[in-house]
Design an enzyme around this catalytic site. Structure first.
Site, PDB file in Angstrom:
ATOM      1  N   ASN A  90      -0.343  -1.205  -7.917  1.00  0.00           N
ATOM      2  CA  ASN A  90      -0.732  -0.665  -8.970  1.00  0.00           C
ATOM      3  C   ASN A  90      -1.374  -1.352 -10.094  1.00  0.00           C
ATOM      4  O   ASN A  90      -0.533  -2.290 -10.623  1.00  0.00           O
ATOM      5  CB  ASN A  90       0.100   0.636  -9.405  1.00  0.00           C
ATOM      6  N   HIS A 111      -2.359  -6.645  -8.015  1.00  0.00           N
ATOM      7  CA  HIS A 111      -3.886  -6.446  -8.242  1.00  0.00           C
ATOM      8  C   HIS A 111      -4.229  -6.532  -9.526  1.00  0.00           C
ATOM      9  O   HIS A 111      -5.197  -6.078 -10.161  1.00  0.00           O
ATOM     10  CB  HIS A 111      -4.114  -5.189  -7.728  1.00  0.00           C
ATOM     11  N   THR A 138       3.792   3.855  -0.456  1.00  0.00           N
ATOM     12  CA  THR A 138       2.606   2.842  -0.263  1.00  0.00           C
ATOM     13  C   THR A 138       2.863   2.535   1.428  1.00  0.00           C
ATOM     14  O   THR A 138       3.756   2.588   1.950  1.00  0.00           O
ATOM     15  CB  THR A 138       2.613   1.300  -0.875  1.00  0.00           C
TER      16      THR A 138
END
Ligand SMILES: [Zn+2]
Length: 258
Positions: free
Chosen positions: A113, A130, A200
Site C-alpha cells: 500500500n 510500491h 493481500t
C-alpha cells in the site's frame, strides 16, 4: 467467523509466539477498511476509468515537467485518488500491527500500500514496496523527502542533495522497485520464520516471493483474509475475516498466551 475460530486464533497466536522473527505482509484489503477501494475490481478506480498506461515511468522520464504539472493539478481519476488518500485514516488492523510491533514480536511490515496508513498508525519498521504517496523521491540518489520540504516553483523539482530529478515515491508502472527497499525486504524474508499475510493475495511480484521463500525454508504463514487466495494452500493458519476484525483478536490472544 465460524465456531472453530477461537481455536484457530489460539493456534495462530501460539505460532506467532514461538517464532523468532515475525514479519507482516499487507495489501489493498487492509486499506479497504480505511475507505480506500482497491484499484481493480468492483468500484475500483481503474475499473471505472481504465488502467493507467503500463509505461508510466518511461513517460515520466520522457517529460517530467508534464508529469509534475498533472500531479500538482490532478483531474479525473488522479484527483479522486488523492482525495480518497487524504481522507483515509488507519483502522483497527493497522493499530493491531503497531501493538504487535510494540510488544517486540513483529519485526517489520512489508506493505504494497502507498497510503502511509501504517506510519500514520504508528508502525516504525515499514517497508513500502510500491512507495509512499506522501513522499517525494530523488530518482538519482534515492533520498526521500516530505512533500512540504520541496520547492515546486520550478518544474521538475530537483533534489536538494544531488540536484537529481524528483518524482513521487509511489512506484509507477514500468519503474523498478527502489533497490534500497527491495533489498531490505529480501533480508527480512531471509530472517523470518513466520509471516502474517493480511489483506493481500500476494500474487504480484515481488510481494508474491516473500511468503513462498519463508514457507520453503520451513517457516509458518498465517493468512488473514476474508477470501481464499492462491497462498491459502501454503498457509499453516488461515483466519477468515477482514484484517480489521481478525488482527486485533490475534493480538488479544497473543497478549493472553505470552
Ligand atoms: Zn538526490
Amino acid at each position: 467467523m465460524e465456531s472453530s475460530a477461537a481455536d484457530d486464533l489460539d493456534r495462530a497466536a501460539e505460532c506467532i509466539l514461538r517464532s523468532r522473527h515475525v514479519i507482516a505482509l499487507t495489501g489493498a484489503g487492509l486499506s479497504v477498511e480505511s475507505g480506500i477501494p482497491p484499484f481493480r475490481g468492483p468500484g475500483g478506480i481503474w475499473t471505472r476509468y481504465g488502467e493507467p498506461p503500463m509505461d508510466g515511468y518511461q513517460r515520466f522520464l520522457a517529460d517530467p515537467v508534464k508529469a509534475w504539472e498533472e500531479r500538482l493539478d490532478p483531474s479525473g481519476p488522479m484527483r479522486e485518488l488523492w482525495e480518497t488518500l487524504s481522507a483515509a485514516r488507519p483502522n483497527a488492523g493497522h493499530r493491531a500491527l503497531v501493538e504487535l510491533e510494540e510488544l517486540g514480536i513483529l519485526r517489520c511490515t512489508i506493505t504494497q500500500n502507498v497510503d502511509d496508513l501504517h506510519r500514520a498508525a504508528g508502525s516504525r519498521a515499514v517497508l513500502e514496496i510500491h512507495g509512499n504517496a506522501t513522499l517525494i523521491r530523488c530518482i538519482q540518489c534515492v533520498e526521500r523527502f516530505p512533500r512540504k520540504a520541496i520547492d515546486f516553483a520550478t518544474l521538475p523539482p530537483r533534489c536538494p542533495l544531488c540536484d537529481g530529478i524528483l518524482k513521487s515515491d509511489t512506484v509507477a508502472f514500468g519503474e523498478p522497485i527502489p533497490p534500497d527497499v527491495l533489498g531490505r525486504c529480501f533480508e527480512e524474508a531471509e530472517l523470518a520464520d513466520c509471516m502474517l499475510v493480511a489483506g493481500t493475495s500476494a500474487t504480484v511480484y515481488p510481494a508474491a516471493q516473500f511468503p513462498i521463500t519463508i514457507q520453503e525454508r520451513g517457516g509458518d504463514l498465517v493468512e488473514v483474509n476474508p477470501y481464499e487466495t492462491e497462498l491459502t494452500a501454503l498457509c499453516q493458519h488461515t483466519l477468515r475475516g477482514t484484517a480489521g476484525e481478525v488482527l486485533p483478536r490475534i493480538v488479544e490472544r497473543v497478549r493472553a498466551l505470552r
